[in-house]
Every structure is written in structure tokens, then in C-alpha cells.
Enzyme design. Structure first.
Site, mmCIF file in Angstrom:
data_model
loop_
_atom_site.group_PDB
_atom_site.id
_atom_site.type_symbol
_atom_site.label_atom_id
_atom_site.label_comp_id
_atom_site.label_asym_id
_atom_site.label_seq_id
_atom_site.Cartn_x
_atom_site.Cartn_y
_atom_site.Cartn_z
ATOM 1 N N ASP A 234 8.855 12.065 149.552
ATOM 2 C CA ASP A 234 9.093 10.665 149.893
ATOM 3 C C ASP A 234 9.477 10.578 151.370
ATOM 4 O O ASP A 234 10.255 11.389 151.875
ATOM 5 C CB ASP A 234 10.213 10.079 149.009
ATOM 6 C CG ASP A 234 10.258 8.559 149.079
ATOM 7 O OD1 ASP A 234 9.918 7.911 148.081
ATOM 8 O OD2 ASP A 234 10.630 8.025 150.149
ATOM 9 N N ILE A 235 8.942 9.584 152.038
ATOM 10 C CA ILE A 235 9.159 9.437 153.483
ATOM 11 C C ILE A 235 10.606 9.027 153.796
ATOM 12 O O ILE A 235 11.082 9.213 154.923
ATOM 13 C CB ILE A 235 8.145 8.403 154.042
ATOM 14 C CG1 ILE A 235 7.848 8.671 155.495
ATOM 15 C CG2 ILE A 235 8.588 6.977 153.803
ATOM 16 C CD1 ILE A 235 6.631 7.909 156.018
ATOM 17 N N HIS B 163 9.388 8.977 140.911
ATOM 18 C CA HIS B 163 10.316 9.583 141.871
ATOM 19 C C HIS B 163 11.002 10.748 141.156
ATOM 20 O O HIS B 163 11.586 10.554 140.083
ATOM 21 C CB HIS B 163 11.414 8.592 142.272
ATOM 22 C CG HIS B 163 10.931 7.367 142.973
ATOM 23 N ND1 HIS B 163 11.003 7.196 144.338
ATOM 24 C CD2 HIS B 163 10.376 6.223 142.486
ATOM 25 C CE1 HIS B 163 10.534 5.999 144.660
ATOM 26 N NE2 HIS B 163 10.147 5.394 143.558
ATOM 27 N N ASN C 129 9.464 2.757 138.889
ATOM 28 C CA ASN C 129 9.605 1.305 138.905
ATOM 29 C C ASN C 129 8.288 0.653 138.496
ATOM 30 O O ASN C 129 7.219 1.124 138.883
ATOM 31 C CB ASN C 129 10.009 0.842 140.305
ATOM 32 C CG ASN C 129 11.378 1.372 140.700
ATOM 33 O OD1 ASN C 129 12.308 1.363 139.895
ATOM 34 N ND2 ASN C 129 11.514 1.855 141.931
ATOM 35 N N HIS D 11 3.888 5.740 140.575
ATOM 36 C CA HIS D 11 4.539 6.938 141.124
ATOM 37 C C HIS D 11 5.834 7.183 140.384
ATOM 38 O O HIS D 11 6.544 6.254 140.028
ATOM 39 C CB HIS D 11 4.790 6.807 142.631
ATOM 40 C CG HIS D 11 5.432 5.525 143.046
ATOM 41 N ND1 HIS D 11 4.753 4.330 143.085
ATOM 42 C CD2 HIS D 11 6.702 5.244 143.418
ATOM 43 C CE1 HIS D 11 5.568 3.373 143.483
ATOM 44 N NE2 HIS D 11 6.775 3.896 143.674
ATOM 45 N N GLU E 81 7.707 -1.118 145.170
ATOM 46 C CA GLU E 81 7.160 -1.530 146.474
ATOM 47 C C GLU E 81 5.690 -1.163 146.627
ATOM 48 O O GLU E 81 4.954 -1.863 147.312
ATOM 49 C CB GLU E 81 7.982 -0.894 147.606
ATOM 50 C CG GLU E 81 9.370 -1.515 147.701
ATOM 51 C CD GLU E 81 10.241 -0.846 148.754
ATOM 52 O OE1 GLU E 81 9.930 0.294 149.156
ATOM 53 O OE2 GLU E 81 11.227 -1.480 149.145
ATOM 54 N N VAL E 82 5.304 -0.027 146.059
ATOM 55 C CA VAL E 82 3.917 0.428 146.213
ATOM 56 C C VAL E 82 3.212 0.306 144.860
ATOM 57 O O VAL E 82 3.628 0.941 143.882
ATOM 58 C CB VAL E 82 3.865 1.891 146.716
ATOM 59 C CG1 VAL E 82 2.422 2.344 146.884
ATOM 60 C CG2 VAL E 82 4.640 2.045 148.026
HETATM 61 P P1 AMP Z 1 8.986 2.098 144.865
HETATM 62 O O1 AMP Z 1 10.029 1.209 145.460
HETATM 63 O O2 AMP Z 1 9.369 2.661 143.542
HETATM 64 O O3 AMP Z 1 7.628 1.455 144.881
HETATM 65 O O4 AMP Z 1 8.920 3.376 145.821
HETATM 66 C C1 AMP Z 1 8.059 3.500 146.904
HETATM 67 C C2 AMP Z 1 8.458 4.763 147.643
HETATM 68 O O5 AMP Z 1 7.407 5.149 148.481
HETATM 69 C C3 AMP Z 1 9.702 4.585 148.529
HETATM 70 O O6 AMP Z 1 10.700 5.515 148.110
HETATM 71 C C4 AMP Z 1 9.182 4.889 149.940
HETATM 72 O O7 AMP Z 1 10.119 5.581 150.734
HETATM 73 C C5 AMP Z 1 7.951 5.743 149.632
HETATM 74 N N1 AMP Z 1 6.905 5.722 150.653
HETATM 75 C C6 AMP Z 1 6.337 4.640 151.242
HETATM 76 N N2 AMP Z 1 5.377 5.027 152.103
HETATM 77 C C7 AMP Z 1 5.317 6.390 152.040
HETATM 78 C C8 AMP Z 1 4.538 7.368 152.690
HETATM 79 N N3 AMP Z 1 3.586 7.044 153.585
HETATM 80 N N4 AMP Z 1 4.758 8.674 152.395
HETATM 81 C C9 AMP Z 1 5.712 9.007 151.496
HETATM 82 N N5 AMP Z 1 6.486 8.128 150.844
HETATM 83 C C10 AMP Z 1 6.299 6.831 151.115
#
Ligand code: AMP
Length: 127
Positions: A34-35, A111, A96, A109, A104-105
Site C-alpha cells: 500500500d502506498i 488490506h 471495504n 482489494h 476509495e478504489v
Molecule cells: P480503500 O479505501 O479500501 O479503497 O483503500 C484504497 C487503498 O489503496 C488505500 O490504502 C491507498 O493508500 C491505496 N492506494 C491508492 N493508490 C495506490 C497505489 N498507486 N499503490 C498502492 N496503493 C495505493
């Protein structure tokens, strides 16, 4: 009917358009750091198929994908020596799904968090 946005950032990572810090890859999953890590080990595990969240995946993925994704979690936890079976102290999985969850994405995924005592599951709601 679930719609999948193929311009989301994890779709771009899967297509190799954006780099990632890769941990593991097989036919079913890609896993990378995770970034913005929230624990000493904060790894994301994503399926290679276009699923927006666990609800979509559980409903629509085929058996091979479902098994491959689940197996990958233990492979990664063992390889990184996070699972108790591999000598680690355990880990937490979070996924999530949807707006209340703070997803967010919009590509499924998990975590995988580890490396310190993670405390209670959720921060209590402020009264
Ligand atoms: P969520 O809020 O569950 O959708 O988590 C999205 C996660 O993606 C967050 O923890 C971000 O830090 C992570 N994230 C977003 N962009 C990247 C990226 N380019 N590489 C790695 N992790 C990312």
C-alpha cells in the site's frame, strides 16, 4: 448489475500502466505494498478479474478465481512470515465495500495489515 470502472488505479496497475511495489503475483492475484501504509506491513491483494468489491466478486467470480484469491492470502502471509504458522504474530484483513465503508478504489482489494499490535477493530463512533 454491477458496473466496473476500468480506469480505476488498480486496473491501471494490473495493465502495467502504473508501477507498484510488487509482493506476489500468480494467475489469479496481484499483491503489492500500500502506498500509504497504516502498519509496518500493509499489503494489498487484488484479483486479476474486473470485480469492484467483495460483494461483486463473491457473487460473480468463478470457482477457480474464488479459490485462487483465497489461497493467495495464505501464500502471501506465509511468505512474508506474518502468519502464526510461519512464525509470525498474525495479521488482520480488511476489505471495504461501498460508500459507508470508505472504499476509495473500486477494484476489490484486501488490506493485509501486520507487524504491530493492531488494537481494537474499529475506532468507536464519537457521541
Ligand atoms: P480503500 O479505501 O479500501 O479503497 O483503500 C484504497 C487503498 O489503496 C488505500 O490504502 C491507498 O493508500 C491505496 N492506494 C491508492 N493508490 C495506490 C497505489 N498507486 N499503490 C498502492 N496503493 C495505493
Amino acid at each position: 448489475m454491477s458496473s466496473y470502472d476500468n480506469q480505476n488505479i488498480f486496473a491501471k496497475i494490473l495493465r502495467g500502466e502504473i508501477p507498484c511495489d510488487k509482493i506476489y503475483e500468480d494467475d489469479y492475484v496481484l499483491s503489492f505494498k500500500d502506498i500509504s501504509p497504516q502498519a509496518p506491513s500493509h499489503i494489498l491483494v487484488i484479483p486479476k478479474g474486473p470485480y469492484k468489491d467483495i460483494n461483486d466478486f463473491s457473487k460473480n467470480a468463478n470457482n477457480e478465481e474464488l479459490i485462487g484469491f483465497n489461497r493467495a492470502i495464505s501464500i502471501i502471509a506465509d511468505q512474508l512470515k506474518l502468519s502464526e504458522e510461519s512464525g509470525g504474530k498474525g495479521y488482520r484483513l480488511i476489505s471495504n465495500a461501498g460508500s459507508d465503508s470508505h472504499q476509495e478504489v473500486p477494484h476489490l482489494h484486501i488490506h493485509l495489515l501486520a507487524g504491530r499490535k493492531l488494537g481494537p477493530m474499529l475506532i468507536p463512533e464519537k457521541s
